[in-house]
Design a protein around this motif. Structure first.
Motif, PDB file in Angstrom:
ATOM      1  N   VAL A  39       0.892  -1.172   0.000  1.00  0.00           N
ATOM      2  CA  VAL A  39       0.000   0.000   0.000  1.00  0.00           C
ATOM      3  C   VAL A  39       0.927   1.218   0.000  1.00  0.00           C
ATOM      4  CG1 VAL A  39      -1.871   1.211   1.167  1.00  0.00           C
ATOM      5  CG2 VAL A  39      -1.747  -1.292   1.276  1.00  0.00           C
ATOM      6  N   GLN A  40       1.179   1.748  -1.176  1.00  0.00           N
ATOM      7  CA  GLN A  40       2.247   2.727  -1.365  1.00  0.00           C
ATOM      8  C   GLN A  40       1.802   4.143  -0.979  1.00  0.00           C
ATOM      9  OE1 GLN A  40       3.511   0.062  -5.231  1.00  0.00           O
ATOM     10  NE2 GLN A  40       3.198   2.244  -5.525  1.00  0.00           N
ATOM     11  N   THR A  41       2.726   4.866  -0.343  1.00  0.00           N
ATOM     12  CA  THR A  41       2.447   6.253   0.048  1.00  0.00           C
ATOM     13  C   THR A  41       3.649   7.156  -0.194  1.00  0.00           C
ATOM     14  OG1 THR A  41       3.084   5.725   2.328  1.00  0.00           O
ATOM     15  CG2 THR A  41       0.730   5.612   1.794  1.00  0.00           C
ATOM     16  N   HIS A  42       4.536   6.781  -1.110  1.00  0.00           N
ATOM     17  CA  HIS A  42       5.747   7.558  -1.391  1.00  0.00           C
ATOM     18  C   HIS A  42       6.634   7.669  -0.151  1.00  0.00           C
ATOM     19  CE1 HIS A  42       4.302   8.736  -5.383  1.00  0.00           C
ATOM     20  NE2 HIS A  42       3.122   8.880  -4.813  1.00  0.00           N
ATOM     21  N   SER A  43       6.652   6.603   0.651  1.00  0.00           N
ATOM     22  CA  SER A  43       7.491   6.571   1.842  1.00  0.00           C
ATOM     23  C   SER A  43       8.852   5.972   1.483  1.00  0.00           C
ATOM     24  CB  SER A  43       6.829   5.696   2.912  1.00  0.00           C
ATOM     25  OG  SER A  43       6.885   4.318   2.529  1.00  0.00           O
ATOM     26  N   SER A  44       9.676   5.738   2.496  1.00  0.00           N
ATOM     27  CA  SER A  44      10.920   4.991   2.292  1.00  0.00           C
ATOM     28  C   SER A  44      10.940   3.757   3.207  1.00  0.00           C
ATOM     29  CB  SER A  44      12.142   5.883   2.566  1.00  0.00           C
ATOM     30  OG  SER A  44      12.087   6.444   3.872  1.00  0.00           O
ATOM     31  N   ARG A  45       9.749   3.246   3.513  1.00  0.00           N
ATOM     32  CA  ARG A  45       9.632   2.065   4.381  1.00  0.00           C
ATOM     33  C   ARG A  45       9.775   0.789   3.563  1.00  0.00           C
ATOM     34  NH1 ARG A  45       5.251  -1.294   6.238  1.00  0.00           N
ATOM     35  NH2 ARG A  45       5.836  -2.305   8.190  1.00  0.00           N
ATOM     36  N   VAL A  46      10.532  -0.155   4.144  1.00  0.00           N
ATOM     37  CA  VAL A  46      10.790  -1.448   3.523  1.00  0.00           C
ATOM     38  C   VAL A  46      10.169  -2.531   4.398  1.00  0.00           C
ATOM     39  CG1 VAL A  46      12.571  -3.032   2.682  1.00  0.00           C
ATOM     40  CG2 VAL A  46      12.985  -0.541   2.665  1.00  0.00           C
ATOM     41  N   ALA A  47       9.458  -3.480   3.778  1.00  0.00           N
ATOM     42  CA  ALA A  47       8.847  -4.573   4.524  1.00  0.00           C
ATOM     43  C   ALA A  47       9.398  -5.908   4.038  1.00  0.00           C
ATOM     44  CB  ALA A  47       7.331  -4.557   4.378  1.00  0.00           C
ATOM     45  N   LYS A  48       9.660  -6.804   4.993  1.00  0.00           N
ATOM     46  CA  LYS A  48      10.097  -8.166   4.689  1.00  0.00           C
ATOM     47  C   LYS A  48       8.869  -9.065   4.553  1.00  0.00           C
ATOM     48  CE  LYS A  48      12.638 -12.042   6.762  1.00  0.00           C
ATOM     49  NZ  LYS A  48      13.373 -12.488   7.974  1.00  0.00           N
ATOM     50  N   ILE A  49       8.805  -9.819   3.468  1.00  0.00           N
ATOM     51  CA  ILE A  49       7.693 -10.726   3.217  1.00  0.00           C
ATOM     52  C   ILE A  49       8.145 -12.155   3.524  1.00  0.00           C
ATOM     53  CG2 ILE A  49       6.141 -11.675   1.481  1.00  0.00           C
ATOM     54  CD1 ILE A  49       5.488  -8.806   2.344  1.00  0.00           C
ATOM     55  N   THR A  50       7.400 -12.804   4.409  1.00  0.00           N
ATOM     56  CA  THR A  50       7.637 -14.206   4.719  1.00  0.00           C
ATOM     57  C   THR A  50       6.430 -15.017   4.253  1.00  0.00           C
ATOM     58  OG1 THR A  50       6.600 -14.126   6.907  1.00  0.00           O
ATOM     59  CG2 THR A  50       8.937 -13.472   6.758  1.00  0.00           C
ATOM     60  N   SER A  51       6.499 -16.318   4.436  1.00  0.00           N
ATOM     61  CA  SER A  51       5.380 -17.174   4.022  1.00  0.00           C
ATOM     62  C   SER A  51       4.119 -16.886   4.819  1.00  0.00           C
ATOM     63  CB  SER A  51       5.766 -18.646   4.153  1.00  0.00           C
ATOM     64  OG  SER A  51       6.167 -18.943   5.482  1.00  0.00           O
ATOM     65  N   GLU A  52       4.233 -16.178   5.946  1.00  0.00           N
ATOM     66  CA  GLU A  52       3.073 -15.815   6.754  1.00  0.00           C
ATOM     67  C   GLU A  52       2.069 -14.986   5.963  1.00  0.00           C
ATOM     68  OE1 GLU A  52       2.030 -13.504  10.998  1.00  0.00           O
ATOM     69  OE2 GLU A  52       4.051 -13.423  10.125  1.00  0.00           O
ATOM     70  N   VAL A  53       2.557 -14.254   4.959  1.00  0.00           N
ATOM     71  CA  VAL A  53       1.666 -13.392   4.174  1.00  0.00           C
ATOM     72  C   VAL A  53       0.555 -14.191   3.497  1.00  0.00           C
ATOM     73  CG1 VAL A  53       2.942 -13.497   1.989  1.00  0.00           C
ATOM     74  CG2 VAL A  53       1.685 -11.421   2.576  1.00  0.00           C
ATOM     75  N   LEU A  54       0.797 -15.465   3.242  1.00  0.00           N
ATOM     76  CA  LEU A  54      -0.195 -16.283   2.556  1.00  0.00           C
ATOM     77  C   LEU A  54      -1.417 -16.552   3.420  1.00  0.00           C
ATOM     78  CD1 LEU A  54       2.171 -18.851   0.799  1.00  0.00           C
ATOM     79  CD2 LEU A  54       1.200 -16.729  -0.129  1.00  0.00           C
ATOM     80  N   SER A  55      -1.290 -16.373   4.730  1.00  0.00           N
ATOM     81  CA  SER A  55      -2.425 -16.570   5.631  1.00  0.00           C
ATOM     82  C   SER A  55      -3.181 -15.279   5.902  1.00  0.00           C
ATOM     83  CB  SER A  55      -1.941 -17.162   6.966  1.00  0.00           C
ATOM     84  OG  SER A  55      -1.131 -16.227   7.671  1.00  0.00           O
ATOM     85  N   TRP A  56      -2.703 -14.148   5.390  1.00  0.00           N
ATOM     86  CA  TRP A  56      -3.355 -12.864   5.627  1.00  0.00           C
ATOM     87  C   TRP A  56      -4.496 -12.663   4.627  1.00  0.00           C
ATOM     88  CZ3 TRP A  56       1.629  -9.338   5.611  1.00  0.00           C
ATOM     89  CH2 TRP A  56       2.397  -9.646   6.733  1.00  0.00           C
ATOM     90  N   ASN A  57      -5.633 -12.168   5.114  1.00  0.00           N
ATOM     91  CA  ASN A  57      -6.691 -11.764   4.195  1.00  0.00           C
ATOM     92  C   ASN A  57      -6.373 -10.371   3.639  1.00  0.00           C
ATOM     93  OD1 ASN A  57      -7.476  -9.841   6.154  1.00  0.00           O
ATOM     94  ND2 ASN A  57      -8.982 -11.243   7.057  1.00  0.00           N
ATOM     95  N   ASP A  58      -7.231  -9.879   2.762  1.00  0.00           N
ATOM     96  CA  ASP A  58      -6.961  -8.602   2.102  1.00  0.00           C
ATOM     97  C   ASP A  58      -6.836  -7.456   3.100  1.00  0.00           C
ATOM     98  OD1 ASP A  58      -6.965  -9.844  -0.332  1.00  0.00           O
ATOM     99  OD2 ASP A  58      -9.006  -9.249  -0.873  1.00  0.00           O
TER     100      ASP A  58
END
Length: 275
Positions: A77-96
């Motif tokens: 969800v982009q906002t022209h920030s400089s934040r970096v997020a690490k994606i793990t397999s946990e993301v597959l269990s997240w709903n929208d």
């Protein structure tokens, strides 16, 4: 970059990445989807004014072209920030909703999880992909002028160092389609912050005559600004590819917020490791 197809979907790919058959990457065009009007046709961005069912259908078209379940395609969800997020397999269990909350105000993603495609959306801003073949880690970065002066590329590489042991000299980088320096006119406040944050020695601001009155107006070279950051972090010049494809100048191929207004479509640039 060269134009090719993912299944029947037209995309651009980096020639520099072709030596790594384990990865799949792409920058989409505006073609191949089902949106209409100003969003014609492959709009991949929610909150752009397009009907949500069209965007969802377009994302499914992209997922199918990648031979992925839609949930394995991960956007920020982009906002022209400089934040970096690490994606793990946990993301597959997240709903929208959880994804929107967890990845809010995030403009770069990193991962080393196979078969998850990390992607960012653009309509003039600069997409940057990174791949570490030694540690099988990757990044997708959204670098508008705010993210660029916030050094989001350098911060992403620092995150890859910390999380995966990435060495910058081993990284392969691609700077994708975005607004070109000859058409990206900026105001004096942007000139000032570019000079403050990125310096004056790289020639990132150039002056071109305006068509209306022949006065000189400042233009920002976002391609070069991100290229310089990659070099400064330690990437060899030969490991970096710049697409030099201007989104504003090619209306038949790309969406452009500067050309068409904010209520326009969004392309996607993404990368994943295939197993």
């Amino acid at each position: 970059m060269r134009k090719t197809q993912l299944e029947q979907l037209p995309v651009y790919v980096f020639s520099r990445f072709s030596g790594y058959p384990e990865i799949v990457h792409f920058s989409t065009t505006r073609n191949g989807g089902q949106s209409h009007g100003r969003y014609k046709t492959l709009n991949l961005g929610f909150n752009s004014g397009d009907e949500e069912y069209n965007v969802q259908a377009n994302r499914e078209i992209l997922s199918n072209a990648l031979d992925l379940k839609p949930g394995h395609l991960v956007f920020t969800v982009q906002t022209h920030s400089s934040r970096v997020a690490k994606i793990t397999s946990e993301v597959l269990s997240w709903n929208d909703q959880t994804r929107r909350e967890k990845l809010n105000e995030t403009d770069a993603l990193i991962t080393n999880v196979p078969n998850i495609c990390i992607a960012i959306k653009t309509a003039d801003c600069i997409p940057v992909l990174l791949y570490d073949p030694q540690h099988k880690a990757m990044a997708a970065i959204h670098a508008g002028w705010r993210g660029t002066v916030g050094r989001i590329v350098a911060k992403t590489i620092d995150s890859m160092k910390q999380e995966y042991g990435t060495l910058p000299e081993n990284l392969i980088a691609g700077i994708g389609p975005g607004i070109g320096p000859d058409v990206y006119e900026v105001g004096p406040e942007v000139v000032e912050i570019v000079h403050q944050q990125l310096g004056k020695n790289h020639g990132l601001i150039q002056y071109y005559p305006q068509k209306s009155d022949h006065q000189q107006s400042p233009h920002l070279d976002l391609w070069k600004a991100n290229y310089v950051q990659l070099l400064e972090t330690g990437l060899p010049e030969e490991n970096i590819e710049i697409a030099e494809l201007c989104t504003l100048s090619h209306p038949e191929e790309f969406y452009s917020a500067r050309r068409d207004g904010a209520a326009t479509g969004r392309m996607a640039t993404g990368i994943m490791i295939r197993t």
